[in-house]
Design a protein around this motif. Sequence first.
Motif, PDB file in Angstrom:
ATOM      1  N   ALA A 131      43.625  36.312  42.957  1.00 21.12           N
ATOM      2  CA  ALA A 131      44.995  36.775  42.700  1.00 21.12           C
ATOM      3  C   ALA A 131      45.056  37.631  41.444  1.00 21.12           C
ATOM      4  CB  ALA A 131      45.934  35.574  42.584  1.00 21.12           C
ATOM      5  N   LEU A 132      44.109  37.387  40.523  1.00 20.82           N
ATOM      6  CA  LEU A 132      44.125  38.147  39.265  1.00 20.82           C
ATOM      7  C   LEU A 132      43.228  39.392  39.310  1.00 20.82           C
ATOM      8  CD1 LEU A 132      43.934  35.148  36.750  1.00 20.82           C
ATOM      9  CD2 LEU A 132      45.831  36.759  36.981  1.00 20.82           C
ATOM     10  N   SER A 133      42.543  39.583  40.415  1.00 18.07           N
ATOM     11  CA  SER A 133      41.526  40.634  40.469  1.00 18.07           C
ATOM     12  C   SER A 133      42.108  42.039  40.255  1.00 18.07           C
ATOM     13  CB  SER A 133      40.802  40.586  41.823  1.00 18.07           C
ATOM     14  OG  SER A 133      40.144  41.811  42.053  1.00 18.07           O
ATOM     15  N   ILE A 134      41.582  42.708  39.250  1.00 21.54           N
ATOM     16  CA  ILE A 134      42.049  44.071  38.947  1.00 21.54           C
ATOM     17  C   ILE A 134      41.552  45.045  40.023  1.00 21.54           C
ATOM     18  CG2 ILE A 134      41.952  45.944  37.241  1.00 21.54           C
ATOM     19  CD1 ILE A 134      41.691  43.707  35.084  1.00 21.54           C
ATOM     20  N   GLN A 135      40.348  44.775  40.548  1.00 25.02           N
ATOM     21  CA  GLN A 135      39.813  45.664  41.597  1.00 25.02           C
ATOM     22  C   GLN A 135      40.688  45.561  42.853  1.00 25.02           C
ATOM     23  OE1 GLN A 135      37.788  43.733  39.705  1.00 25.02           O
ATOM     24  NE2 GLN A 135      36.950  45.487  38.594  1.00 25.02           N
ATOM     25  N   GLU A 136      41.051  44.308  43.200  1.00 22.22           N
ATOM     26  CA  GLU A 136      41.888  44.160  44.413  1.00 22.22           C
ATOM     27  C   GLU A 136      43.263  44.775  44.194  1.00 22.22           C
ATOM     28  OE1 GLU A 136      41.943  40.664  46.713  1.00 22.22           O
ATOM     29  OE2 GLU A 136      39.762  40.370  46.546  1.00 22.22           O
ATOM     30  N   PHE A 137      43.752  44.674  42.939  1.00 20.61           N
ATOM     31  CA  PHE A 137      45.035  45.303  42.610  1.00 20.61           C
ATOM     32  C   PHE A 137      44.942  46.802  42.862  1.00 20.61           C
ATOM     33  CE2 PHE A 137      47.157  47.754  39.194  1.00 20.61           C
ATOM     34  CZ  PHE A 137      48.480  47.564  39.578  1.00 20.61           C
ATOM     35  N   GLU A 138      43.840  47.373  42.399  1.00 22.38           N
ATOM     36  CA  GLU A 138      43.684  48.825  42.547  1.00 22.38           C
ATOM     37  C   GLU A 138      43.589  49.214  44.035  1.00 22.38           C
ATOM     38  OE1 GLU A 138      40.109  50.620  41.061  1.00 22.38           O
ATOM     39  OE2 GLU A 138      41.110  52.554  40.811  1.00 22.38           O
ATOM     40  N   SER A 139      42.792  48.445  44.790  1.00 20.14           N
ATOM     41  CA  SER A 139      42.623  48.898  46.182  1.00 20.14           C
ATOM     42  C   SER A 139      43.902  48.643  46.994  1.00 20.14           C
ATOM     43  CB  SER A 139      41.387  48.279  46.829  1.00 20.14           C
ATOM     44  OG  SER A 139      41.557  46.895  46.941  1.00 20.14           O
TER      45      SER A 139
END
Length: 476
Positions: free
Chosen positions: A11-19
């Motif tokens: 939930a905190l992943s910056i990479q997943e946020f970006e994608s």
Amino acid sequence: MTPDKDLLEAALSIQEFESAGKELLGILKKDMQLSVDSLDNKTIDYICPEDQLNYWQDDFYSQQPVTASALFKTILDRSIKLSRRGYVGHQVAPVYPISILSSALSAYLNNGMAVYEMGMAGNAMEKIIIADLAKRFGLPDTATGFVTSGGSLGNLTALLAARAHYLQRQQPSVNYQKLAIMVSEEAHYSIQRAMIIMGLSVDNILKIPINEKGQISIEQLTGLLEKAQKNDWHIFALIGCSCTTSSGSYEDLITLGHFCREQKIWLHVDAAHGGPAIYSNKYKALLAGSEAADSIIMDFHKMMHVPSLSTAVIFRTAAHHKATFSQNAKYLWEDQTSDQWYNSGKQTFECTKPMSIIHTYIALRLYGDKFYAQHIEYLYDLTKNFADLIDQHPLLELLCTPQSNIVCFRYTGDLQRINEINKHILSKIIHEGKFYLVSTSTGGNFYLRTTIMNPRTTISDLEKLLNSVVKFATSV
Ligand SMILES: Cc1ncc(COP(=O)(O)O)c(C=O)c1O
């Protein structure tokens, strides 16, 4: 998200946020383009409430993994699109693209605004925009105010202040149950709701009939006040609608202002919808007389086209609303008594509130006030042209000549079944989905109601809407 991944990390992943963010931008860009490309791309794909509920219930309890972008897409597909050129319904705005981005910033910051540290930039922006607006409305330098979440809360806030102000000047023995307001019979229902929340009732709302332009009938004002006073009503406010919700009519605020000054009655201007005309040299005369107001509300999320909810509440002087909202909260502010604009929770009903002002501030800062002038003028001009088309049509009739971007009209081809046919037309249009419009009723007559909200809508789109009205009228 892979099943073996720690959930918090995911939930905190910056990479997943970006994608997911890139995918969302792609989805929104594609959808916006559909709004530009063709009127045939549906505004609403109507799904009945039970089917909608069942779908989301199944989804919520589904064991199937889902991606953020798949969820975004499904929500989009199952919602009305205000960005479509065929959206001519309620007064909620399709937002300009920049506000989609400022919404992301506001969500990331999630600044709560009540105390200075929790909304440092937001509190300062709010003060600047309110002061600028107060000046535009012609209020004196003593004017002050804040942003709150919605016109309904704004009206309640203003009426609470009006009542507090009235009571300060009365004997303590005043009969609370005889406190009343005078208001157009076309006022928004939030006024009635505010009175009920204030412990009053519909009996305490003295409704003033409207004239053929949809404005408070000035001829009847003095007589109604005399009658009210004879019946021991204490009038603590008169409310002018600028403009009315149902037909978009602006009050004669100049005359209402004189009347209120003479009678020492608080003038509240509900400019939730029509206030932004103040930015246009062409249309600001509609608000002439606003300089006499004791309070004004204006929604940014209607005609300023920013995300909901965001409303300016402006008072003629700070003293007017202080008595209503000065509360002690030792865990929030060290100094309980002084008037600190930067601790906005001291002044409003809300404690935590969104920094919604950033949308308006950013739009004004990037594009300038001329942008809003153009925006208002485009929509109001287009509405006039649309009304001309209706007026010239042998089978259509306007409720009244529009003063803003709200037009009510009906099909008159079969007078015997006029309400039935117009209801049928509305239902057919919504189910077809190209356009979304709504309705209003007055004196037992049902009208189709349109608010021309979208700066992408063209006169040729509106011509097509009228063709659909006539087409469906003959299909009953
Ligand atoms: C004249 C007027 N006042 C108040 C309101 C209520 O505003 P909100 O929907 O922001 O609570 C509306 C909403 O349509 C309105 O038209």
